[in-house]
Design a protein around this motif. Structure first.
Motif, PDB file in Angstrom:
ATOM      1  N   ILE A   1      -5.107   6.148   1.370  1.00 26.71           N
ATOM      2  CA  ILE A   1      -6.121   5.280   1.967  1.00 26.71           C
ATOM      3  C   ILE A   1      -7.458   6.009   2.080  1.00 26.71           C
ATOM      4  N   ASP A   2      -7.414   7.278   2.443  1.00 31.22           N
ATOM      5  CA  ASP A   2      -8.639   8.063   2.594  1.00 31.22           C
ATOM      6  C   ASP A   2      -9.371   8.201   1.262  1.00 31.22           C
TER       7      ASP A   2
ATOM      8  N   VAL B   1       0.819  -1.211   0.000  1.00 25.27           N
ATOM      9  CA  VAL B   1       0.000   0.000   0.000  1.00 25.27           C
ATOM     10  C   VAL B   1       0.858   1.269   0.000  1.00 25.27           C
TER      11      VAL B   1
ATOM     12  N   SER C   1      -1.589   7.534   4.240  1.00 27.31           N
ATOM     13  CA  SER C   1      -2.882   7.859   4.856  1.00 27.31           C
ATOM     14  C   SER C   1      -3.768   8.657   3.905  1.00 27.31           C
TER      15      SER C   1
ATOM     16  N   PHE D   1      -8.998   6.306  -1.431  1.00 25.32           N
ATOM     17  CA  PHE D   1      -9.386   4.966  -1.888  1.00 25.32           C
ATOM     18  C   PHE D   1     -10.656   4.507  -1.186  1.00 25.32           C
ATOM     19  N   ARG D   2     -10.724   4.715   0.130  1.00 21.43           N
ATOM     20  CA  ARG D   2     -11.909   4.295   0.882  1.00 21.43           C
ATOM     21  C   ARG D   2     -13.158   5.029   0.407  1.00 21.43           C
ATOM     22  N   LYS D   3     -13.024   6.329   0.136  1.00 24.08           N
ATOM     23  CA  LYS D   3     -14.171   7.098  -0.338  1.00 24.08           C
ATOM     24  C   LYS D   3     -14.641   6.615  -1.716  1.00 24.08           C
TER      25      LYS D   3
ATOM     26  N   TYR E   1     -13.914   0.600   0.946  1.00 27.45           N
ATOM     27  CA  TYR E   1     -13.062  -0.187   1.835  1.00 27.45           C
ATOM     28  C   TYR E   1     -11.631   0.289   1.656  1.00 27.45           C
ATOM     29  N   THR E   2     -10.740  -0.142   2.540  1.00 29.03           N
ATOM     30  CA  THR E   2      -9.351   0.313   2.464  1.00 29.03           C
ATOM     31  C   THR E   2      -8.573  -0.515   1.450  1.00 29.03           C
ATOM     32  N   PRO E   3      -7.483   0.030   0.912  1.00 23.74           N
ATOM     33  CA  PRO E   3      -6.693  -0.737  -0.068  1.00 23.74           C
ATOM     34  C   PRO E   3      -6.125  -2.025   0.506  1.00 23.74           C
ATOM     35  N   GLY E   4      -5.899  -2.071   1.817  1.00 27.32           N
ATOM     36  CA  GLY E   4      -5.396  -3.306   2.418  1.00 27.32           C
ATOM     37  C   GLY E   4      -6.388  -4.448   2.357  1.00 27.32           C
ATOM     38  N   ARG E   5      -7.684  -4.114   2.197  1.00 28.35           N
ATOM     39  CA  ARG E   5      -8.731  -5.138   2.098  1.00 28.35           C
ATOM     40  C   ARG E   5      -9.140  -5.407   0.660  1.00 28.35           C
TER      41      ARG E   5
END
Length: 245
Positions: free
Chosen positions: A228-229, A212, A225, A231-233, A237-241
């Motif tokens: 991730i923010d 990531v 961070s 990507f989640r929006k 879900y987060t990139p790790g998932r």
């Protein structure tokens, strides 16, 4: 694209693809839902590219010349449809919830379900498709050579943080002209398009197993961070998932 194949009917079924594999340019006379329940799939037409991870599907209307490409080990599911439940004449990315995911997997399973069961599965699947919201995950293709040159440069290096004014100067045009072309040809502002581009690249890198933090920096985010923010929006879900769903 390579030589275009014509398929009278869009196939239904399962097609595992290795990373980098795909289906070359073709078209069919019926509609199709394309879904990767593992990996990431891209569909490209002359109008641009649509990319879908495992919680998205791609709608391909009849007659559209397109090609598929797999990113990461991909379990491709195809649903051919004679009707148009979405009433869309253009490709689109659709959200795939848990129920729709399982319906697609069951309907395209091997061996195929008995005909009465398949008919029932399809009826519920179509109901869920009609309710699936469209997602803004299309990366349009530029026509104007000045804008196309800028887009190509950012495709090569999505981490480039040059301002629109600097990119315009490199392309031999003005910032105002480039901004106008973005709206007219890409249907969005330049910052919106660049974010879409970076998210597309991020999905492909994640599918190839890139960590990531490395993805964040290679795609132009200042920190993991911040990446991730965004990507989640975009994906919920987060990139790790991204590949554990």
């Amino acid at each position: 694209m390579s030589e275009i194949r014509h398929l009278p009917e869009a196939p239904t079924g399962r097609r595992p693809l290795t990373s980098g594999g795909g289906i070359d340019a073709h078209r069919h006379d019926t509609h199709q839902i394309v879904y990767a329940c593992r990996g990431v799939l891209s569909v490209t037409t002359d109008a641009g590219t649509w990319v879908a991870p495992a919680n998205r599907a791609i709608w391909v209307p009849a007659g559209t010349v397109h090609e598929h490409r797999a990113h990461g080990d991909t379990d491709l599911r195809l649903v051919g449809l004679t009707g148009n439940p979405l009433r869309l004449a253009r490709p689109a990315v659709l959200a795939v919830g848990p129920l729709l995911r399982e319906l697609i997997i069951a309907y395209t399973g091997e061996p195929p379900s008995p005909e009465p069961e398949r008919d029932r599965l399809l009826a519920v699947l179509l109901d869920q498709l009609r309710r699936a919201p469209e997602q803004p995950l299309h990366l349009p293709t530029a026509r104007d050579p000045r804008l196309a040159a800028v887009c190509a440069a950012l495709h090569r290096d999505p981490a480039d943080t040059s301002t629109l004014a600097r990119l315009a100067a490199r392309a031999g045009t003005s910032e105002r002209t480039l901004a106008r072309l973005c709206r007219a040809e890409l249907g969005m502002s330049f910052p919106q398009w660049r974010t879409q581009l970076r998210l597309h690249h991020a999905l492909l890198l994640l599918a190839d197993g890139v960590p990531v933090t490395a993805v964040a920096h290679r795609c132009g985010w200042g920190s993991a961070s911040a990446f991730i923010d965004v990507f989640r929006k975009a994906f919920g879900y987060t990139p790790g998932r991204a590949f554990t769903l």
